[in-house]
Motif scaffolding. Structure first.
Motif, short mmCIF file in Angstrom:
data_model
loop_
_atom_site.label_atom_id
_atom_site.label_comp_id
_atom_site.label_asym_id
_atom_site.label_seq_id
_atom_site.Cartn_x
_atom_site.Cartn_y
_atom_site.Cartn_z
N LEU A 1 6.69 8.90 -0.91
CA LEU A 1 5.51 8.25 -0.34
C LEU A 1 5.91 6.96 0.38
CD1 LEU A 1 3.18 8.54 -3.48
CD2 LEU A 1 3.56 10.22 -1.66
N PRO A 2 5.56 6.81 1.65
CA PRO A 2 5.85 5.57 2.38
C PRO A 2 5.06 4.39 1.82
CG PRO A 2 5.37 7.38 3.88
CD PRO A 2 4.96 7.83 2.51
N ILE A 3 5.63 3.21 1.90
CA ILE A 3 4.98 2.01 1.36
C ILE A 3 4.86 0.96 2.46
CG2 ILE A 3 5.08 0.21 -0.39
CD1 ILE A 3 6.78 2.10 -2.09
N LEU A 4 3.64 0.49 2.65
CA LEU A 4 3.30 -0.51 3.66
C LEU A 4 3.25 -1.89 3.02
CD1 LEU A 4 2.10 -1.07 6.58
CD2 LEU A 4 -0.14 -0.74 5.51
N TRP A 5 3.82 -2.87 3.70
CA TRP A 5 3.76 -4.26 3.21
C TRP A 5 4.13 -5.19 4.37
CZ3 TRP A 5 7.77 -8.01 2.24
CH2 TRP A 5 7.32 -9.15 1.52
N LEU B 1 -2.21 7.49 9.43
CA LEU B 1 -1.26 6.58 10.05
C LEU B 1 0.08 7.24 10.32
CD1 LEU B 1 -0.77 3.48 10.78
CD2 LEU B 1 0.33 3.35 8.53
N LEU B 2 0.41 8.27 9.51
CA LEU B 2 1.78 8.80 9.49
C LEU B 2 1.92 10.24 9.97
CD1 LEU B 2 2.56 7.37 5.99
CD2 LEU B 2 3.78 6.71 8.05
N ILE B 3 0.81 10.88 10.28
CA ILE B 3 0.86 12.31 10.58
C ILE B 3 1.82 12.62 11.72
CG2 ILE B 3 -0.52 14.17 11.58
CD1 ILE B 3 -2.83 13.14 9.73
N LYS C 1 0.84 -1.19 0.00
CA LYS C 1 0.00 0.00 0.00
C LYS C 1 0.88 1.23 0.00
CE LYS C 1 -3.85 0.86 -0.80
NZ LYS C 1 -4.49 0.23 -1.93
N ILE C 2 0.70 2.06 -1.03
CA ILE C 2 1.41 3.34 -1.13
C ILE C 2 0.59 4.38 -0.37
CG2 ILE C 2 2.21 5.14 -2.69
CD1 ILE C 2 2.43 2.93 -4.86
N LEU C 3 1.19 5.01 0.62
CA LEU C 3 0.47 5.93 1.49
C LEU C 3 0.83 7.39 1.21
CD1 LEU C 3 0.86 4.00 4.86
CD2 LEU C 3 -1.06 3.91 3.26
N SER C 4 -0.10 8.26 1.51
CA SER C 4 0.17 9.69 1.43
C SER C 4 1.03 10.11 2.61
CB SER C 4 -1.15 10.46 1.46
OG SER C 4 -0.91 11.84 1.71
N ALA D 1 9.43 0.67 2.53
CA ALA D 1 10.02 1.37 1.39
C ALA D 1 9.41 2.76 1.28
CB ALA D 1 9.77 0.58 0.09
N ARG D 2 9.96 3.54 0.37
CA ARG D 2 9.40 4.86 0.07
C ARG D 2 9.70 5.17 -1.40
NH1 ARG D 2 12.05 7.78 4.91
NH2 ARG D 2 12.56 5.69 5.61
N ALA D 3 8.77 5.88 -2.02
CA ALA D 3 8.90 6.16 -3.46
C ALA D 3 8.68 7.64 -3.71
CB ALA D 3 7.90 5.33 -4.25
N ASP D 4 9.65 8.28 -4.33
CA ASP D 4 9.52 9.68 -4.74
C ASP D 4 8.76 9.68 -6.07
OD1 ASP D 4 9.78 12.42 -4.90
OD2 ASP D 4 11.79 12.35 -5.75
N CYS D 5 7.51 10.14 -6.03
CA CYS D 5 6.61 10.00 -7.18
C CYS D 5 6.17 11.35 -7.73
CB CYS D 5 5.37 9.21 -6.79
SG CYS D 5 5.69 7.49 -6.38
N LYS D 6 5.85 11.34 -9.01
CA LYS D 6 5.29 12.53 -9.66
C LYS D 6 4.54 12.09 -10.91
CE LYS D 6 6.49 17.08 -11.54
NZ LYS D 6 7.59 18.03 -11.85
N VAL D 7 3.38 12.68 -11.12
CA VAL D 7 2.61 12.40 -12.33
C VAL D 7 3.14 13.26 -13.47
CG1 VAL D 7 0.35 12.65 -13.43
CG2 VAL D 7 0.52 11.68 -11.13
#
Length: 385
Positions: A315-319, A282-284, A274-277, A325-331
């Motif tokens: 973005l933090p990643i839950l598994w 959960l992360l605030i 799960k990719i989280l905001s 993990a974390r992913a630096d993302c951009k559309v």
């Protein structure tokens, strides 16, 4: 005092948060409403390199979430905008518990970042009373720009009227607030009695623990003004009544609702990534994420580029019940592609191949959620910190 292992604590927290989402019956909107009521509020944010946080947070708990759902929650009076620890969508049935802050701002007991202009506020309020719902741009007002961050006086008046409870946000148009009189927005059945200090403190404790499973006094009162003493009393009273108890997790003590301990008998979905905001409930609280999930996280969009370790919007990643993990993302709007500029895997990650397979499915879903046809990972590395 009973003890919980770290895996047990994580399991309780994730199940209380509805993460990862479990299959549910009902319409997509009904599932969104259920997720919203479960977590109690959703933080609003303006950053849009990927879908904004308020949409992302609900999508993380309901894969069938649609962007129109939040607008529908507001229009159907299931949600309203106000302040939690930050600007948020709140559960309408909890409206009365926003009143202590509103009254404190009205009386001057609490300050807001805008100064009150009673004459202008009265004029703005009267115009909305006569003309109906209006946006800030519907008011003419001169503004002397000095830093680029100023708001025009009528916008400040609108915000003060909103913060002290005279106005509510009835909708947003292209993300711009539309203000109307509170009495025209509130449903007739909503309880508008001001809670006592004891009622308010009890609400803060119970609502936090229902959404987060375990919590400390500091976590329950995070960024809230003038409530810590009463919440401490409420915690003692709820302990005495047997509704909550203290548990030890590692070397830290937490409070937990007795009813939440039954969640330990439920199964946690561990195969779904799960990719989280960054603004996910959960992360605030970053310290909490560190103590419970051993995950040190900072949102670096506010950090100078040269000092960033992971990127602008990572973005933090839950598994597998952990943050791995974390992913630096951009559309990329030109190509309709979700760009993973850099994927960072935690050094503690095990069963890497299984995780990558789960992440591929999640990235495909996340790309579709962002109206993208696919995704591309530019770089992958192990977290060096």
């Amino acid at each position: 005092m009973n003890s919980l292992s770290i895996p047990e604590a994580r399991k309780l927290v994730l199940l209380s948060q509805g993460l990862p989402a479990k299959p549910q019956k009902g319409s997509a909107y009904a599932k969104t409403l259920s997720a919203f009521n479960r977590i109690g509020y959703v933080q609003i944010d303006t950053i849009s390199v990927v879908q904004r946080a308020h949409h992302h947070t609900l999508w993380s708990r309901n894969p069938d979430y649609q962007l129109i759902h939040l607008e529908q929650l507001v229009s159907e009076k299931q949600a309203f905008e106000y302040w939690s620890h930050a600007a948020s969508y709140l559960v309408m049935d909890d409206y009365r518990f926003s009143l202590p802050r509103k009254l404190a701002i009205r009386s001057g007991e609490q300050n807001h970042w805008f100064k009150k202009d009673p004459k202008l506020m009265a004029s703005v309020l009267k115009r909305i009373e006569l003309d109906g719902p209006l946006m800030a741009k519907d008011f003419e007002s001169k503004l002397a720009k000095r830093t680029g961050w100023e708001s025009k006086p009528t916008k400040q008046a609108l915000e003060m009227l909103y913060m002290q409870g005279d106005l509510m946000i009835t909708e947003r148009r292209q993300f711009h607030k539309v203000y109307d009189l509170t009495e025209r927005v509130l449903p007739a059945h909503i309880d508008t009695r001001v809670p006592t200090e004891q009622e308010h403190a009890r609400y803060l404790v119970v609502s936090f623990l229902k959404a987060h499973a375990i919590g400390t006094l500091q976590e329950i009162t995070y960024l809230l003004k003038g409530v810590k003493a009463q919440v401490a009393i409420a915690l003692l009273e709820l302990q005495e009544s047997g509704e909550i108890e203290k548990v030890k997790v590692s070397n830290l003590e937490y409070y937990v609702l007795q009813e939440s301990l039954a969640l330990l008998d439920q199964r946690l979905s561990r195969k779904t990534a799960k990719i989280l905001s960054p603004f996910d409930n959960l992360l605030i609280q970053r310290g909490r994420a560190s103590s419970i999930f051993n995950f040190d996280y900072q949102l670096e969009c506010y950090v100078p580029a040269a000092k960033r370790k992971f990127g602008y919007f990572c973005l933090p990643i839950l598994w597998d019940g952990r943050l791995v993990a974390r992913a630096d993302c951009k559309v990329d709007k030109k190509t309709s592609r979700l760009d993973v500029i850099h994927l960072f895997l935690e050094s503690s990650l095990k069963a890497k191949e299984a995780f990558i397979e789960a992440l591929d499915q999640e990235l495909q879903a996340f790309a579709a959620f962002n109206q993208c046809g696919g995704y591309a990972i530019a770089k992958t590395s192990t977290t060096p910190y």
